[in-house]
Scaffold this active site. Sequence first.
Site, mmCIF file in Angstrom:
data_model
loop_
_atom_site.group_PDB
_atom_site.id
_atom_site.type_symbol
_atom_site.label_atom_id
_atom_site.label_comp_id
_atom_site.label_asym_id
_atom_site.label_seq_id
_atom_site.Cartn_x
_atom_site.Cartn_y
_atom_site.Cartn_z
ATOM 1 N N HIS A 1 55.627 -1.364 22.821
ATOM 2 C CA HIS A 1 54.627 -2.427 23.019
ATOM 3 C C HIS A 1 54.780 -3.164 24.354
ATOM 4 O O HIS A 1 54.720 -4.381 24.425
ATOM 5 C CB HIS A 1 54.684 -3.420 21.873
ATOM 6 C CG HIS A 1 54.215 -2.868 20.564
ATOM 7 N ND1 HIS A 1 53.313 -1.827 20.473
ATOM 8 C CD2 HIS A 1 54.518 -3.226 19.278
ATOM 9 C CE1 HIS A 1 53.082 -1.562 19.188
ATOM 10 N NE2 HIS A 1 53.798 -2.378 18.449
ATOM 11 N N HIS B 1 46.893 -5.950 17.076
ATOM 12 C CA HIS B 1 47.988 -5.709 16.130
ATOM 13 C C HIS B 1 47.971 -6.730 14.984
ATOM 14 O O HIS B 1 49.020 -7.268 14.619
ATOM 15 C CB HIS B 1 49.330 -5.742 16.854
ATOM 16 C CG HIS B 1 50.397 -4.911 16.201
ATOM 17 N ND1 HIS B 1 50.698 -4.995 14.858
ATOM 18 C CD2 HIS B 1 51.247 -3.969 16.714
ATOM 19 C CE1 HIS B 1 51.689 -4.161 14.576
ATOM 20 N NE2 HIS B 1 52.032 -3.519 15.680
ATOM 21 N N GLU C 1 45.653 0.146 13.895
ATOM 22 C CA GLU C 1 45.727 -0.151 15.327
ATOM 23 C C GLU C 1 45.084 0.974 16.139
ATOM 24 O O GLU C 1 45.771 1.900 16.580
ATOM 25 C CB GLU C 1 47.183 -0.322 15.748
ATOM 26 C CG GLU C 1 47.996 -1.264 14.886
ATOM 27 C CD GLU C 1 49.484 -1.037 15.052
ATOM 28 O OE1 GLU C 1 49.961 -0.991 16.206
ATOM 29 O OE2 GLU C 1 50.182 -0.872 14.025
#
Length: 385
Positions: A137, A209, A350
């Site tokens: 991420h 997210h 996602e």
Amino acid sequence: MTAKHWLLTAAGVVLCVSIADAAGTKLAPTVVELKREAFKGTIDGKPVDLYTIKSKSGLTARITNYGAKIEQLLVPDRKGVFADVALGFDSLAAAQKGQGSMGAFIGRYANRIGGAKFTLDGVEYKLAANNGPNSLHGGDKGSRFQVFNARQLSDSALELVYVFKDGEENYPGTLPVRVVYAFTAANEFTIEWAATAIEKTTVANFTGHTFFNLTGDPTIVNSKHVIRVNADHFLPVDQNLIPTGELKPVAGTPFDFRKPKPFGQDIGKTNDQLKLGNGYDHHYALNKSKPGALEFAASAVEPDSGRTMEVWTTEPGMQLFSGNNLSAKTPIDAGKGGKLFVFRGAFCMEPSRFPDGPNQPKFPSTVVKPGEWYTGKIVYKFGTK
């Protein structure tokens, strides 16, 4: 007048919980009233705040510009009672101590990059290994930990802007991104972005997210949610949760959600991939009629409340996550009103480009060249059944 319900938590904290707003909207007694003042502060010299957007029918999202995080999402059930279907926090301090990705807009590269490195135009870039040997991420301080510039466009839309700097988290090139969160008249909550590389070729992969629980209660396990995923193939992973490069047919596996089935139906089955992910934590190659088209990706139905959610996206894939990292620990899992997020007390859908894309030439490209635009859209369509 707004009716109030006062609750005394186990910690002795008194919470003021709205059960109806000034317009008469019915709220579940578990809905925590978020205070804007609790999110005001400064991080890295940038002001942080809490913003509210609403649809004409009363759907409401509350978003902080710290990480562009969705902290609350109020959606009605079949009886018209609104509950909070997004896990989140009730203060900036709690958000900083809590689940780092929860509700955030993720970049510069969403999901995992294997070995925390990639090669682009003959140059190797070493990234922060913040997920075992992987980079996750965007690294140690990806966009989920950054303060976006925020501007309210209307009662139903919020603009958030962040500029990834050349060399930030050791990614090459300056990459400004504009994100817009908005409600449509059709009870759709949309996330739309546009980014362009300035002076260097780079890689990019964005997603939203949000952790969803359509019951409105993060202490209820997600197993009864009925899930559908519009994908004939998923991406199997190795022991580090990095895609092997194979697109495996879902047919005959616990990963087959082409026909709706409860989350809990197959999650306990003996399966090497489920064991590696401790449940579902896998990317699906979505069935697309053409690249970049806004098309149906997935859906969820919560049978007790009747709440439904469809996910539509322009992106080629979608990570399906069954909330396996939630463990009711403080402070990381201490949500609004002091409720603890239980194991699998939420799920994530996602949409994005594929994980480890820079290292997998057979996957859709994640490269953005100078002057090129990377645009995308995610639509969450809410309803009842």
